[in-house]
Write an enzyme that holds these catalytic residues in place. Sequence first.
Site, PDB file in Angstrom:
ATOM      1  N   ARG A  67      20.683  49.991  44.445  1.00  0.00           N
ATOM      2  CA  ARG A  67      19.540  50.702  43.765  1.00  0.00           C
ATOM      3  C   ARG A  67      18.875  52.064  43.802  1.00  0.00           C
ATOM      4  NH1 ARG A  67      17.652  47.960  38.121  1.00  0.00           N
ATOM      5  NH2 ARG A  67      17.005  49.769  37.068  1.00  0.00           N
ATOM      6  N   HIS A 125      14.379  62.618  44.311  1.00  0.00           N
ATOM      7  CA  HIS A 125      12.926  61.683  43.422  1.00  0.00           C
ATOM      8  C   HIS A 125      12.293  61.953  44.487  1.00  0.00           C
ATOM      9  CE1 HIS A 125      15.586  60.983  40.059  1.00  0.00           C
ATOM     10  NE2 HIS A 125      14.483  60.143  39.421  1.00  0.00           N
ATOM     11  N   HIS A 160       8.578  63.400  43.112  1.00  0.00           N
ATOM     12  CA  HIS A 160       7.906  62.773  42.285  1.00  0.00           C
ATOM     13  C   HIS A 160       6.884  63.431  43.712  1.00  0.00           C
ATOM     14  CE1 HIS A 160      10.529  58.350  42.033  1.00  0.00           C
ATOM     15  NE2 HIS A 160       9.643  59.260  40.413  1.00  0.00           N
ATOM     16  N   HIS A 205       9.796  65.643  34.087  1.00  0.00           N
ATOM     17  CA  HIS A 205      10.227  64.865  35.617  1.00  0.00           C
ATOM     18  C   HIS A 205      11.644  65.126  36.088  1.00  0.00           C
ATOM     19  CE1 HIS A 205      11.283  60.959  38.655  1.00  0.00           C
ATOM     20  NE2 HIS A 205      13.033  61.372  37.357  1.00  0.00           N
ATOM     21  N   ARG A 242       6.162  35.804  24.588  1.00  0.00           N
ATOM     22  CA  ARG A 242       6.215  35.117  25.665  1.00  0.00           C
ATOM     23  C   ARG A 242       8.190  35.753  25.644  1.00  0.00           C
ATOM     24  NH1 ARG A 242       3.631  30.729  25.345  1.00  0.00           N
ATOM     25  NH2 ARG A 242       1.988  30.561  26.025  1.00  0.00           N
ATOM     26  N   LYS A 284      25.195  54.773  36.322  1.00  0.00           N
ATOM     27  CA  LYS A 284      23.832  53.833  36.194  1.00  0.00           C
ATOM     28  C   LYS A 284      24.610  52.309  36.294  1.00  0.00           C
ATOM     29  CE  LYS A 284      19.425  53.297  35.758  1.00  0.00           C
ATOM     30  NZ  LYS A 284      17.904  53.451  35.371  1.00  0.00           N
ATOM     31  N   LYS A 303      14.444  47.899  33.053  1.00  0.00           N
ATOM     32  CA  LYS A 303      13.353  48.209  34.113  1.00  0.00           C
ATOM     33  C   LYS A 303      12.350  48.851  32.893  1.00  0.00           C
ATOM     34  CE  LYS A 303      13.761  49.978  38.415  1.00  0.00           C
ATOM     35  NZ  LYS A 303      13.489  51.394  38.907  1.00  0.00           N
ATOM     36  N   GLU A 316      17.160  46.353  43.088  1.00  0.00           N
ATOM     37  CA  GLU A 316      16.749  47.501  43.793  1.00  0.00           C
ATOM     38  C   GLU A 316      15.643  47.231  45.377  1.00  0.00           C
ATOM     39  OE1 GLU A 316      14.150  51.364  42.660  1.00  0.00           O
ATOM     40  OE2 GLU A 316      13.606  49.940  41.814  1.00  0.00           O
ATOM     41  N   ASN A 336      17.461  56.687  43.463  1.00  0.00           N
ATOM     42  CA  ASN A 336      16.772  57.951  44.132  1.00  0.00           C
ATOM     43  C   ASN A 336      16.287  59.322  44.931  1.00  0.00           C
ATOM     44  OD1 ASN A 336      14.335  56.730  43.000  1.00  0.00           O
ATOM     45  ND2 ASN A 336      13.979  55.166  43.922  1.00  0.00           N
ATOM     46  N   GLU A 387      19.366  65.150  35.394  1.00  0.00           N
ATOM     47  CA  GLU A 387      19.320  63.673  36.337  1.00  0.00           C
ATOM     48  C   GLU A 387      21.136  63.333  36.096  1.00  0.00           C
ATOM     49  OE1 GLU A 387      17.793  61.107  37.822  1.00  0.00           O
ATOM     50  OE2 GLU A 387      15.312  61.620  36.420  1.00  0.00           O
TER      51      GLU A 387
HETATM   52  N1  LIG Z   1      12.963  52.683  32.412  1.00  0.00           N
HETATM   53  C1  LIG Z   1      13.498  53.276  33.660  1.00  0.00           C
HETATM   54  O1  LIG Z   1      14.609  53.063  34.113  1.00  0.00           O
HETATM   55  C2  LIG Z   1      12.878  54.901  33.162  1.00  0.00           C
HETATM   56  C3  LIG Z   1      13.964  55.214  34.239  1.00  0.00           C
HETATM   57  C4  LIG Z   1      13.474  56.621  33.747  1.00  0.00           C
HETATM   58  C5  LIG Z   1      12.531  57.459  33.160  1.00  0.00           C
HETATM   59  N2  LIG Z   1      11.675  55.953  32.472  1.00  0.00           N
HETATM   60  C6  LIG Z   1      10.290  56.856  31.972  1.00  0.00           C
HETATM   61  O2  LIG Z   1      10.957  57.624  30.449  1.00  0.00           O
HETATM   62  C7  LIG Z   1      10.104  58.036  30.440  1.00  0.00           C
HETATM   63  C8  LIG Z   1      10.054  59.747  29.846  1.00  0.00           C
HETATM   64  O3  LIG Z   1      11.160  60.015  29.169  1.00  0.00           O
HETATM   65  P1  LIG Z   1      11.585  61.022  27.783  1.00  0.00           P
HETATM   66  O4  LIG Z   1      11.481  61.899  28.845  1.00  0.00           O
HETATM   67  O5  LIG Z   1      12.231  60.999  26.910  1.00  0.00           O
HETATM   68  O6  LIG Z   1      10.006  61.304  27.514  1.00  0.00           O
HETATM   69  P2  LIG Z   1       9.011  61.220  26.374  1.00  0.00           P
HETATM   70  O7  LIG Z   1       9.785  59.841  25.589  1.00  0.00           O
HETATM   71  O8  LIG Z   1       8.260  61.050  26.274  1.00  0.00           O
HETATM   72  O9  LIG Z   1      10.416  62.138  25.190  1.00  0.00           O
HETATM   73  C9  LIG Z   1       9.659  63.497  25.553  1.00  0.00           C
HETATM   74  C10 LIG Z   1       9.376  64.023  24.157  1.00  0.00           C
HETATM   75  O10 LIG Z   1      10.672  64.364  23.533  1.00  0.00           O
HETATM   76  C11 LIG Z   1      10.433  63.569  22.243  1.00  0.00           C
HETATM   77  N3  LIG Z   1      11.845  62.795  21.448  1.00  0.00           N
HETATM   78  C12 LIG Z   1      12.485  61.986  21.732  1.00  0.00           C
HETATM   79  N4  LIG Z   1      13.276  62.085  21.364  1.00  0.00           N
HETATM   80  C13 LIG Z   1      13.638  63.504  20.666  1.00  0.00           C
HETATM   81  C14 LIG Z   1      14.478  63.712  19.829  1.00  0.00           C
HETATM   82  N5  LIG Z   1      16.080  62.752  19.030  1.00  0.00           N
HETATM   83  N6  LIG Z   1      14.890  65.080  19.410  1.00  0.00           N
HETATM   84  C15 LIG Z   1      13.376  65.923  19.307  1.00  0.00           C
HETATM   85  N7  LIG Z   1      12.061  65.576  19.344  1.00  0.00           N
HETATM   86  C16 LIG Z   1      12.409  64.198  20.448  1.00  0.00           C
HETATM   87  C17 LIG Z   1       8.956  62.616  22.167  1.00  0.00           C
HETATM   88  O11 LIG Z   1       8.969  62.339  21.413  1.00  0.00           O
HETATM   89  C18 LIG Z   1       8.571  63.211  23.315  1.00  0.00           C
HETATM   90  O12 LIG Z   1       7.596  64.143  22.392  1.00  0.00           O
HETATM   91  C19 LIG Z   1       8.522  58.292  31.757  1.00  0.00           C
HETATM   92  O13 LIG Z   1       7.154  57.822  30.895  1.00  0.00           O
HETATM   93  C20 LIG Z   1       9.291  57.939  32.640  1.00  0.00           C
HETATM   94  O14 LIG Z   1       8.593  57.284  33.422  1.00  0.00           O
HETATM   95  C21 LIG Z   1      12.169  55.001  32.584  1.00  0.00           C
HETATM   96 ZN   LIG Z   2      14.541  60.426  37.300  1.00  0.00          ZN
END
Ligand SMILES: NC(=O)c1ccc[n+]([C@@H]2O[C@H](COP(=O)([O-])OP(=O)(O)OC[C@H]3O[C@@H](n4cnc5c(N)ncnc54)[C@H](O)[C@@H]3O)[C@@H](O)[C@H]2O)c1
Ligand SMILES: [Zn+2]
Length: 364
Positions: A242, A249, A253, A266, A122, A228, A144, A238, A246, A186
Site C-alpha cells: 500500500r 507524497h 507532504h 494536496h 460503536r 487503488k 481510511k 499499509e 505514496n 492523483e
Molecule cells: N481517506 C483517504 O484515504 C484519503 C485519501 C486522500 C485524501 N484524503 C483526504 O481528503 C481531503 C481532501 O479532499 P478534497 O480535495 O476532496 O477536498 P474537500 O473535501 O475540502 O473539497 C474541496 C472543495 O470542493 C467543494 N466541492 C466538493 N464537491 C464539489 C462539487 N461537486 N462541486 C463544487 N464544489 C465541490 C467542497 O465543498 C470543498 O470546498 C483531505 O482531508 C485528505 O486528507 C483522504
Molecule cells: Zn494524495
Amino acid sequence: MTRVTISVPARPYQAVIESGLLTRAGETLRQVLGHPTRLFIVTVARVRNQWGRPLMRSLSDAGFDAKFVEMPDGERHKRISTVEKLAEQLVGLRAERDSAILAFGGGVVGDVAGFLASVYLRGVPVVQLPTTVLAQVDASIGGKTGVNLKAGKNLVGAFHHPRIVLIDPAVLTSLPERQFRAGIYEALKCGVIGRPELFQRLEGVSMKVLRRDAAALEWVIAESVRLKAEVVSADERENGLRRVLNFGHTIGHALEAETAYRHFLHGEAVAWGMVAAANIASAVDRLSQPESQRIARAVLACGKLPRVNVQSRKILGRLQADKKTKNGVVHFVLPTEIGKVEIVNNVPAPVVLEAVDELRRLSR
Ligand SMILES: NC(=O)c1ccc[n+]([C@@H]2O[C@H](COP(=O)([O-])OP(=O)(O)OC[C@H]3O[C@@H](n4cnc5c(N)ncnc54)[C@H](O)[C@@H]3O)[C@@H](O)[C@H]2O)c1
Ligand SMILES: [Zn+2]
C-alpha cells in the site's frame, strides 16, 4: 457502468462508476442496504445546494427515509469537534442501528462522515458518494477515515470500509477548475504506479477537453479506482504494498507542511512531488532520463502549479523527521518505468536537495 470490487477480508464491496449515477443512487443502494433503512446524508452546504435535490429525489423514490446533516466546509473543520456535533445531531434525529450514513462531498466529508460512522453507536454502515476528483479516485476507496489534530493531519481515525462507493463523474461539472486538476494529479499518480495506459491517456489530453468528455473522464476515474482497489485488496493496512500509493507524497507532504497547508492544494503538492521523485529516480539510476522527463512533462502539461519557494534544506529536514522515515533514511517510492514503482531506502541527501532545487527552477 464500471464495477470494481475492493476485496478486503471482512466484507468485499464495490465501487460503481457511471455518469448520472446520482439520480439512480436510491435503486443501487436498495440492492446493497436491503431492508428499510434510514439514511443520514452528511454533506456541506455547497454540495447540498448543487446536487442535493436529485440525490434526495432518488433516495425517496426508492423508499428511503433520508435526511441531510450538514457540517461546515473546509479542511479546518476536519476535527473531532465536528464529529461530536454531527453525532449530537444524529441522536437528535433518532438515528439508531437501522441507520446508515452517506458521505456526500469531497475527501473532507468522506473522512469525517466515515469516522463518524465508525464510532456512532460503536459503528453503523457508511456509503461513500464522493463529489471531487480527489475523493472519487482516492479518498473514498480503501476504508481510511479520520480527522486532524493540532499536531498533524489524520492522526485520529479508524478503518471503516463503506458498503459501496457510488461515483458519478457528472457531479464534477460544478467543481472549480483548480480542484479538478488537483484530483487529476492523483489519477496521473495511479498511472505511474501501475497503469501505463492511464498515464498515456492523461499525458496527451488537455484538462478542458477531459472535463467535457464524459466517457474519457469516466474511464480515467475507473482506471484509477481499479489501481487503488488492487493495491488495497492486496494490502489493506499499509504494511508493504500500500505504500506505493505514496508515490509523489514524500516530498509532496513536506511541501504542504512547509507552507502551512496554505499554498498548495494536496494534489498540487503531490504533482511537484512526482516531478521530484522522477528526477531522483533517474539521478540514482533507477529510471531512464527520457522516462523521467516524460513524467515531469505530463505533470507540468496539466496546467500551472503554485510556485515552489521553499528552502531545499527545510524539505530535507522534514523528510528526515517524517514518520515514514526509519533509521534516518528516507523511504522513497520511485518509478523504474512508467507503470512500475519500487521502494528505495538509501537516497543520498544531495540528490534530494538537487531535486527540490530543480522544482524551484521549474516554477520560476
Ligand atoms: N481517506 C483517504 O484515504 C484519503 C485519501 C486522500 C485524501 N484524503 C483526504 O481528503 C481531503 C481532501 O479532499 P478534497 O480535495 O476532496 O477536498 P474537500 O473535501 O475540502 O473539497 C474541496 C472543495 O470542493 C467543494 N466541492 C466538493 N464537491 C464539489 C462539487 N461537486 N462541486 C463544487 N464544489 C465541490 C467542497 O465543498 C470543498 O470546498 C483531505 O482531508 C485528505 O486528507 C483522504
Ligand atoms: Zn494524495
